[in-house]
Motif scaffolding. Structure first.
Motif, PDB file in Angstrom:
ATOM      1  N   LYS A  36     -11.434   2.282  -4.255  1.00 50.31           N
ATOM      2  CA  LYS A  36     -12.100   3.565  -4.516  1.00 50.31           C
ATOM      3  C   LYS A  36     -11.101   4.577  -5.078  1.00 50.31           C
ATOM      4  O   LYS A  36     -11.393   5.270  -6.042  1.00 50.31           O
ATOM      5  N   GLN A  37      -9.923   4.640  -4.475  1.00 51.23           N
ATOM      6  CA  GLN A  37      -8.905   5.575  -4.945  1.00 51.23           C
ATOM      7  C   GLN A  37      -8.458   5.255  -6.362  1.00 51.23           C
ATOM      8  O   GLN A  37      -8.167   6.153  -7.149  1.00 51.23           O
ATOM      9  N   ALA A  38      -8.428   3.969  -6.695  1.00 54.92           N
ATOM     10  CA  ALA A  38      -8.025   3.544  -8.032  1.00 54.92           C
ATOM     11  C   ALA A  38      -9.185   3.639  -9.034  1.00 54.92           C
ATOM     12  O   ALA A  38      -9.021   3.287 -10.200  1.00 54.92           O
ATOM     13  N   GLU A  39     -10.333   4.106  -8.552  1.00 54.53           N
ATOM     14  CA  GLU A  39     -11.539   4.235  -9.354  1.00 54.53           C
ATOM     15  C   GLU A  39     -11.969   2.907  -9.965  1.00 54.53           C
ATOM     16  O   GLU A  39     -12.539   2.852 -11.054  1.00 54.53           O
ATOM     17  N   ALA A  61      -8.793  -1.250   4.159  1.00 52.93           N
ATOM     18  CA  ALA A  61      -7.745  -0.692   3.292  1.00 52.93           C
ATOM     19  C   ALA A  61      -7.970  -1.096   1.843  1.00 52.93           C
ATOM     20  O   ALA A  61      -7.775  -0.289   0.927  1.00 52.93           O
ATOM     21  N   GLU A  62      -8.410  -2.328   1.634  1.00 57.19           N
ATOM     22  CA  GLU A  62      -8.681  -2.797   0.283  1.00 57.19           C
ATOM     23  C   GLU A  62      -9.841  -2.012  -0.340  1.00 57.19           C
ATOM     24  O   GLU A  62      -9.777  -1.608  -1.508  1.00 57.19           O
ATOM     25  N   ILE A  63     -10.884  -1.763   0.430  1.00 56.52           N
ATOM     26  CA  ILE A  63     -12.027  -0.970  -0.041  1.00 56.52           C
ATOM     27  C   ILE A  63     -11.558   0.425  -0.447  1.00 56.52           C
ATOM     28  O   ILE A  63     -11.900   0.927  -1.521  1.00 56.52           O
ATOM     29  N   LEU A 104       0.831  -1.211   0.000  1.00 56.11           N
ATOM     30  CA  LEU A 104       0.000   0.000   0.000  1.00 56.11           C
ATOM     31  C   LEU A 104       0.865   1.259   0.000  1.00 56.11           C
ATOM     32  O   LEU A 104       0.610   2.200  -0.765  1.00 56.11           O
ATOM     33  N   LYS A 105       1.863   1.267   0.867  1.00 50.11           N
ATOM     34  CA  LYS A 105       2.737   2.449   0.978  1.00 50.11           C
ATOM     35  C   LYS A 105       3.481   2.725  -0.319  1.00 50.11           C
ATOM     36  O   LYS A 105       3.769   3.877  -0.640  1.00 50.11           O
ATOM     37  N   THR A 144      -0.783  -1.279  -6.280  1.00 50.36           N
ATOM     38  CA  THR A 144      -2.189  -1.658  -6.154  1.00 50.36           C
ATOM     39  C   THR A 144      -2.417  -3.137  -6.405  1.00 50.36           C
ATOM     40  O   THR A 144      -3.040  -3.827  -5.596  1.00 50.36           O
ATOM     41  N   ASP A 145      -1.936  -3.642  -7.531  1.00 53.94           N
ATOM     42  CA  ASP A 145      -2.186  -5.040  -7.875  1.00 53.94           C
ATOM     43  C   ASP A 145      -1.563  -5.993  -6.850  1.00 53.94           C
ATOM     44  O   ASP A 145      -2.166  -7.003  -6.478  1.00 53.94           O
ATOM     45  N   THR A 146      -0.366  -5.659  -6.392  1.00 55.19           N
ATOM     46  CA  THR A 146       0.301  -6.487  -5.386  1.00 55.19           C
ATOM     47  C   THR A 146      -0.478  -6.459  -4.072  1.00 55.19           C
ATOM     48  O   THR A 146      -0.691  -7.499  -3.445  1.00 55.19           O
ATOM     49  N   ALA A 147      -0.929  -5.287  -3.673  1.00 54.65           N
ATOM     50  CA  ALA A 147      -1.702  -5.156  -2.431  1.00 54.65           C
ATOM     51  C   ALA A 147      -2.995  -5.950  -2.512  1.00 54.65           C
ATOM     52  O   ALA A 147      -3.377  -6.633  -1.560  1.00 54.65           O
TER      53      ALA A 147
END
Length: 188
Positions: free
Chosen positions: A49-52, A43-45, A12-13, A17-20
Motif C-alpha cells: 500500500k505504501q509503495a502504491e 507487513a507485506e500488505i 523493511l527497515k 521493498t523488492d528484497t522484503a
C-alpha cells in the motif's frame, strides 16, 4: 524461521521493498504455519500500500482474508479492504466478494463487516432495499459490534431515499435516542 523473519524485518527497515517482498514470499512458502506468518503477511500488505502497488496490495489483502479469516487482525484488514474499494467506487466488486465470503467463511471474524460494507455499497448503488436488509442483519446479529451505530443511521437514510419517510423517521429517532452523543447526531 527466525532468521528469515529477521531478514524480512531488516529489509523493511532499510526500505528495500523488492528484497522484503522476495523474503516474505520465501517465508510464506517455507513456513506457512510459522510463528510470524501473520506479522509477515500484514507487513507485506502495508508495504504494498505504501509503495502504491495497489494490485499487489489487494491481492495480498484478499489472500489474508481468505486464509486467516479467524485471525483477529482480519476484522481490521477487512475494513481496510472494503474502504479501499469504496474510495474507488468499486461497489459491485465489494458486494460480490462480501457475499461470496459470507457463504464460504460463515465464522469469519469479519462477518459483521461483510454485511455492513456490502450494505454501504448497495446504498451507493441505489439499491435501498438491499441496504436495509444488510443493515438489519448488522443490527440484529451484531447489535454490540463496531458497525451497529452507523448501520442504524444508514438504514434510516436508505429508508428516506426509498421515500419511506415514516419508517425512516422512526429509525432516525431511534438513532437519536440510542446514540444521543453519536458521531452522526447532527446528520441524523
Amino acid at each position: 524461521e527466525f532468521y528469515t523473519y529477521a531478514a524480512f524485518s531488516n529489509a523493511l527497515k532499510l526500505n528495500k521493498t523488492d528484497t522484503a517482498v522476495e523474503i516474505a514470499r520465501d517465508y510464506k512458502i517455507k513456513f506457512p504455519d510459522g510463528d510470524y506468518i501473520t506479522d509477515v503477511s500484514i507487513a507485506e500488505i502495508t508495504l504494498f500500500k505504501q509503495a502504491e502497488r495497489y494490485d499487489d496490495f489487494l491481492m495480498r489483502l484478499e489472500e489474508f482474508l481468505t486464509t486467516y479469516y479467524l485471525n483477529p487482525a482480519a476484522q481490521k484488514l477487512f475494513a481496510e479492504w472494503a474502504g479501499f474499494l469504496m474510495e474507488r467506487g468499486r461497489y459491485e466488486e465489494l458486494v460480490e466478494k462480501s457475499e461470496t465470503w459470507m457463504n464460504l467463511y460463515s465464522n469469519a471474524v469479519y462477518l459483521d463487516g461483510t454485511h455492513y460494507w456490502s450494505g454501504l455499497a448497495e446504498l451507493q448503488l441505489g439499491d435501498y432495499a438491499k441496504t436495509v436488509t444488510a443493515m438489519d442483519t448488522v443490527l440484529t446479529r451484531y447489535a454490540k459490534g463496531p458497525y451497529a451505530e452507523d448501520a442504524l443511521l444508514r438504514k434510516g437514510i436508505a429508508l428516506f431515499y426509498s421515500q419511506q419517510y415514516e419508517q425512516s423517521g422512526k429509525v432516525l429517532r431511534q438513532y437519536i435516542k440510542q446514540y444521543p452523543n453519536g458521531a452522526a447526531i447532527d446528520q441524523t
